[in-house]
Design a protein around this motif. Sequence first.
Motif, PDB file in Angstrom:
ATOM      1  N   LEU A 160      35.466  49.326  40.278  1.00 15.73           N
ATOM      2  CA  LEU A 160      36.042  49.369  41.614  1.00 15.73           C
ATOM      3  C   LEU A 160      37.180  48.352  41.690  1.00 15.73           C
ATOM      4  N   PRO A 161      38.422  48.827  41.710  1.00 14.18           N
ATOM      5  CA  PRO A 161      39.557  47.908  41.804  1.00 14.18           C
ATOM      6  C   PRO A 161      39.554  47.179  43.147  1.00 14.18           C
ATOM      7  N   TYR A 162      40.086  45.979  43.142  1.00 20.88           N
ATOM      8  CA  TYR A 162      40.164  45.202  44.377  1.00 20.88           C
ATOM      9  C   TYR A 162      41.389  44.304  44.347  1.00 20.88           C
ATOM     10  N   SER A 163      41.746  43.820  45.506  1.00 24.11           N
ATOM     11  CA  SER A 163      42.833  42.854  45.645  1.00 24.11           C
ATOM     12  C   SER A 163      42.283  41.639  46.355  1.00 24.11           C
ATOM     13  N   LYS A 164      42.808  40.487  45.993  1.00 21.46           N
ATOM     14  CA  LYS A 164      42.345  39.247  46.584  1.00 21.46           C
ATOM     15  C   LYS A 164      43.457  38.673  47.446  1.00 21.46           C
ATOM     16  N   LEU A 165      43.104  38.333  48.670  1.00 21.71           N
ATOM     17  CA  LEU A 165      44.053  37.736  49.601  1.00 21.71           C
ATOM     18  C   LEU A 165      43.349  36.609  50.331  1.00 21.71           C
ATOM     19  N   ASN A 166      43.867  35.396  50.177  1.00 20.97           N
ATOM     20  CA  ASN A 166      43.253  34.219  50.810  1.00 20.97           C
ATOM     21  C   ASN A 166      41.774  34.097  50.469  1.00 20.97           C
ATOM     22  N   ARG A 167      41.453  34.215  49.201  1.00 22.26           N
ATOM     23  CA  ARG A 167      40.097  34.075  48.668  1.00 22.26           C
ATOM     24  C   ARG A 167      39.119  35.112  49.210  1.00 22.26           C
TER      25      ARG A 167
END
Length: 103
Positions: free
Chosen positions: A67-74
Amino acid sequence: MEVIAIQKSAFDGMKNELKELLEMTEKVTRKYTPIFKAEKWLDNQEVCLMMNITKRTLQTYKDKGLLPYSKLNRKNYYKLTDVQALLEAGQPYNTDGNGFTDQ
């Protein structure tokens, strides 16, 4: 009421720095706004509820690259389309009642 006096040049410098900061913030916002408007993004809790899985299972999916994900502000975010694709493909691991996965 307290009054603080500063030199006009110092005030103008602060004003210019604030203006530059505002411009940088707007530039970054313009860069990422289309990404979030084009796609519905979900956080960890929303994905767990949608897939009926535990946080640990979600972590396993991330670790295995399922499952791809993106991290933004932890904080992790997932595209709704990616979650739906994984649901349609069938969840690769089933969890039993104690949270362990059967592979």
